[in-house]
Design an enzyme around this catalytic site. Sequence first.
Site, PDB file in Angstrom:
ATOM      1  N   CYS A   1       0.779  -1.203   0.174  1.00 46.11           N
ATOM      2  CA  CYS A   1       0.111  -0.080  -0.089  1.00 46.11           C
ATOM      3  C   CYS A   1       0.638   1.190  -0.040  1.00 46.11           C
ATOM      4  O   CYS A   1       0.416   2.388  -0.051  1.00 46.11           O
ATOM      5  CB  CYS A   1      -0.986   0.046   1.213  1.00 46.11           C
ATOM      6  SG  CYS A   1      -1.793  -1.563   1.394  1.00 46.11           S
TER       7      CYS A   1
ATOM      8  N   ASN B   1     -10.167  -0.285  -0.245  1.00 53.44           N
ATOM      9  CA  ASN B   1      -8.549  -0.254  -0.004  1.00 53.44           C
ATOM     10  C   ASN B   1      -8.046  -1.166  -1.482  1.00 53.44           C
ATOM     11  O   ASN B   1      -8.289  -2.258  -1.729  1.00 53.44           O
ATOM     12  CB  ASN B   1      -8.092  -1.013   1.160  1.00 53.44           C
ATOM     13  CG  ASN B   1      -6.461  -1.066   1.231  1.00 53.44           C
ATOM     14  OD1 ASN B   1      -5.846  -0.748   0.194  1.00 53.44           O
ATOM     15  ND2 ASN B   1      -5.898  -1.704   2.263  1.00 53.44           N
TER      16      ASN B   1
ATOM     17  N   HIS C   1      -3.280   7.039   2.645  1.00 52.18           N
ATOM     18  CA  HIS C   1      -3.433   5.582   2.315  1.00 52.18           C
ATOM     19  C   HIS C   1      -4.964   5.331   2.750  1.00 52.18           C
ATOM     20  O   HIS C   1      -5.398   5.457   3.925  1.00 52.18           O
ATOM     21  CB  HIS C   1      -2.704   4.598   2.622  1.00 52.18           C
ATOM     22  CG  HIS C   1      -3.006   3.020   2.215  1.00 52.18           C
ATOM     23  ND1 HIS C   1      -3.536   2.905   0.952  1.00 52.18           N
ATOM     24  CD2 HIS C   1      -3.337   2.003   3.051  1.00 52.18           C
ATOM     25  CE1 HIS C   1      -3.911   1.557   0.890  1.00 52.18           C
ATOM     26  NE2 HIS C   1      -3.801   0.985   2.294  1.00 52.18           N
TER      27      HIS C   1
HETATM   28  C1  LIG Z   1     -10.408  -5.636   9.275  1.00 51.24           C
HETATM   29  C2  LIG Z   1     -10.874  -4.513  10.106  1.00 51.24           C
HETATM   30  C3  LIG Z   1     -11.888  -3.619   9.365  1.00 51.24           C
HETATM   31  C4  LIG Z   1     -11.640  -5.201  11.414  1.00 51.24           C
HETATM   32  O1  LIG Z   1     -12.362  -4.231  12.156  1.00 51.24           O
HETATM   33  P1  LIG Z   1     -12.325  -4.735  13.771  1.00 51.24           P
HETATM   34  O2  LIG Z   1     -13.297  -3.644  14.531  1.00 51.24           O
HETATM   35  O3  LIG Z   1     -10.870  -4.616  13.891  1.00 51.24           O
HETATM   36  O4  LIG Z   1     -12.975  -5.931  13.949  1.00 51.24           O
HETATM   37  P2  LIG Z   1     -12.582  -7.333  14.319  1.00 51.24           P
HETATM   38  O5  LIG Z   1     -11.690  -8.136  13.406  1.00 51.24           O
HETATM   39  O6  LIG Z   1     -12.198  -6.997  15.938  1.00 51.24           O
HETATM   40  O7  LIG Z   1     -13.812  -8.276  14.328  1.00 51.24           O
HETATM   41  C5  LIG Z   1     -14.953  -8.027  15.124  1.00 51.24           C
HETATM   42  C6  LIG Z   1     -16.166  -8.973  14.911  1.00 51.24           C
HETATM   43  O8  LIG Z   1     -16.500  -8.818  13.569  1.00 51.24           O
HETATM   44  C7  LIG Z   1     -16.631  -9.817  12.769  1.00 51.24           C
HETATM   45  N1  LIG Z   1     -16.227  -9.712  11.234  1.00 51.24           N
HETATM   46  C8  LIG Z   1     -15.065  -9.414  10.714  1.00 51.24           C
HETATM   47  N2  LIG Z   1     -15.481  -9.429   9.390  1.00 51.24           N
HETATM   48  C9  LIG Z   1     -16.837  -9.030   9.295  1.00 51.24           C
HETATM   49  C10 LIG Z   1     -17.379  -8.837   8.340  1.00 51.24           C
HETATM   50  N3  LIG Z   1     -16.955  -8.667   7.141  1.00 51.24           N
HETATM   51  N4  LIG Z   1     -18.867  -8.672   8.526  1.00 51.24           N
HETATM   52  C11 LIG Z   1     -19.591  -8.780   9.777  1.00 51.24           C
HETATM   53  N5  LIG Z   1     -18.704  -9.008  10.873  1.00 51.24           N
HETATM   54  C12 LIG Z   1     -17.217  -9.184  10.723  1.00 51.24           C
HETATM   55  C13 LIG Z   1     -15.389 -10.697  13.559  1.00 51.24           C
HETATM   56  O9  LIG Z   1     -15.544 -12.082  13.338  1.00 51.24           O
HETATM   57  C14 LIG Z   1     -15.681 -10.396  15.112  1.00 51.24           C
HETATM   58  O10 LIG Z   1     -16.644 -11.265  15.429  1.00 51.24           O
HETATM   59  P3  LIG Z   1     -16.500 -11.683  17.063  1.00 51.24           P
HETATM   60  O11 LIG Z   1     -16.344 -10.596  17.986  1.00 51.24           O
HETATM   61  O12 LIG Z   1     -17.675 -12.566  17.075  1.00 51.24           O
HETATM   62  O13 LIG Z   1     -15.050 -12.495  16.920  1.00 51.24           O
HETATM   63  C15 LIG Z   1      -9.704  -3.646  10.940  1.00 51.24           C
HETATM   64  O14 LIG Z   1      -9.262  -4.438  11.966  1.00 51.24           O
HETATM   65  C16 LIG Z   1      -8.956  -2.876  10.145  1.00 51.24           C
HETATM   66  O15 LIG Z   1      -9.172  -1.942   9.107  1.00 51.24           O
HETATM   67  N6  LIG Z   1      -7.561  -3.176  10.375  1.00 51.24           N
HETATM   68  C17 LIG Z   1      -6.601  -2.654   9.436  1.00 51.24           C
HETATM   69  C18 LIG Z   1      -6.588  -3.491   8.264  1.00 51.24           C
HETATM   70  C19 LIG Z   1      -5.458  -2.767   7.332  1.00 51.24           C
HETATM   71  O16 LIG Z   1      -5.308  -1.541   7.063  1.00 51.24           O
HETATM   72  N7  LIG Z   1      -5.159  -3.557   6.336  1.00 51.24           N
HETATM   73  C20 LIG Z   1      -4.382  -2.963   5.113  1.00 51.24           C
HETATM   74  C21 LIG Z   1      -3.103  -2.493   5.370  1.00 51.24           C
HETATM   75  S1  LIG Z   1      -2.490  -1.662   4.211  1.00 51.24           S
END
Ligand SMILES: CC(C)(COP(=O)(O)OP(=O)(O)OC[C@H]1O[C@@H](n2cnc3c(N)ncnc32)[C@H](O)[C@@H]1OP(=O)(O)O)[C@@H](O)C(=O)NCCC(=O)NCCS
Length: 325
Positions: free
Chosen positions: A113, A282, A252
Site C-alpha cells: 500500500c 482499499n 492511504h
Molecule cells: C479489518 C478490520 C476492518 C476489522 O475491524 P475490527 O473492528 O478490528 O473487527 P474485528 O476484527 O475485531 O472483528 C470484530 C467482529 O466482527 C466480525 N467480522 C469480521 N469481518 C466481518 C464482516 N465482514 N462482517 C461482519 N462481521 C465481521 C469478526 O468475526 C468479529 O466477530 P467476533 O467478535 O464475534 O469474533 C480492521 O481491523 C482494520 O481495518 N484493520 C486494518 C487493516 C488494514 O489496514 N489492512 C491493510 C493494511 S494496508
Amino acid sequence: MKKVGIIGVGEYLPKKILTNADLEKMVDTSDEWITTRTGIKERRIASSQEATSDLATNAAKEALKDARLKPQDLDLIIIATITPDMQFPSTACLVQANLGAKNAVCFDISAACAGFVYAIIVAQQFIARGTYKNALVVGTEVLSSITDWEDRSTCVLFGDGAGAAVLSEVKSGGILSTYFGSDGSMANLLMMPAGGSRNPTTHKTIDKRLHYIKMEGNEIFKSAVKIMVDTAQIALKQAGLKCSDVDLVIPHQANVRIIMAMAKRLGLPSDRVFLNIEKYGNMSSASTATALCEAVKVGRIKKGDIILLDAFGAGLVWGACLIKW
Ligand SMILES: CC(C)(COP(=O)(O)OP(=O)(O)OC[C@H]1O[C@@H](n2cnc3c(N)ncnc32)[C@H](O)[C@@H]1OP(=O)(O)O)[C@@H](O)C(=O)NCCC(=O)NCCS
C-alpha cells in the site's frame, strides 16, 4: 540537485461496482458492519479481460495527457503493485509496450500500500540528480484476483484500480521532503503465503486457499495510526513545516477509522483529509495514487498548496511525501 514535481496525474477505475449489498449475498456480513467498521460502501472489480497492466496503461495515458508529454518522452517507468500480471516480466515492461514508451527504463516496486509513495521517492532521485528527465509512476492493483471471496474478514475491504503521476523537473515548488521505512519483523501480519518460492503453487496450496490475502487486521490496526502519524511528522520536520501548514493530506485508504484517528492526533481538521475509500475500498498502491488524481480533478488541490501523501502497508512498510503543488 534539481527540483522535482508532479506535472500530470491520471486514474482508471474498472466499470464494475460491487456494493456492500452485493457482498451481503456472498458472505455473512452487512452494509452496517462494513460501513461503520471501515467506511467502505462499494469497490470496483476488474473484468476478466483486464489485468493490472491494462489498468495502469489507462491511468498512464491520462497522466501523460495531463502532463502534455508523449510516451517517447518518458525515461523511466516504475510500477508499484503486489498483483503483477505475472511473476515476470515486470508489469512496468508490459505497460511500456502498451504505451510505446520505447526510451524508458522499466521496473516494478513491491511495497504494497506504500508502493506509490515508494515509487515517487525512487523516481525523484533519478530526476533530482539529472540522470533522467521524465518519469511515470503508477500504483495499480487487481486485488480481486488475490481476494478470498469466502473470507468475510478480508473480502469486504479490497478493490481494483490504478492511479498515475508524471514526475519532472519543475522551476518552483515540487517535492519538499520524503521519508520512508520498513519493518520486516511484522511481515506475517499481511501476506499472500503461496505462489512464490517459499510455497510454490501445488494442488495442496490451492486446496488450503493460500493464494489469497491473509491478514491479521486487528494487529495492523494497532500499528497503523502510530506509523502514519510518525511518518507524517518526520516528513514535516525535514521540510521545516508544521501540520497546520498542510492544506491537504492524501492518506492511504485502508480504513476511515485509521485515517480519522491519524488526523486527530496530528491536529488536522477532517476537511483537510482527502477520502475516496467509500467508493473504492482499499486498492493498495492505487489508493493514494487515485486519491491524489481525484483531489486535483475536483479542485481540492490548487497551485501553491502543501500536500502530504502518507501511506503504510504490508511488510510492514511506510512512506510520506510532502509536495508544494
Ligand atoms: C479489518 C478490520 C476492518 C476489522 O475491524 P475490527 O473492528 O478490528 O473487527 P474485528 O476484527 O475485531 O472483528 C470484530 C467482529 O466482527 C466480525 N467480522 C469480521 N469481518 C466481518 C464482516 N465482514 N462482517 C461482519 N462481521 C465481521 C469478526 O468475526 C468479529 O466477530 P467476533 O467478535 O464475534 O469474533 C480492521 O481491523 C482494520 O481495518 N484493520 C486494518 C487493516 C488494514 O489496514 N489492512 C491493510 C493494511 S494496508
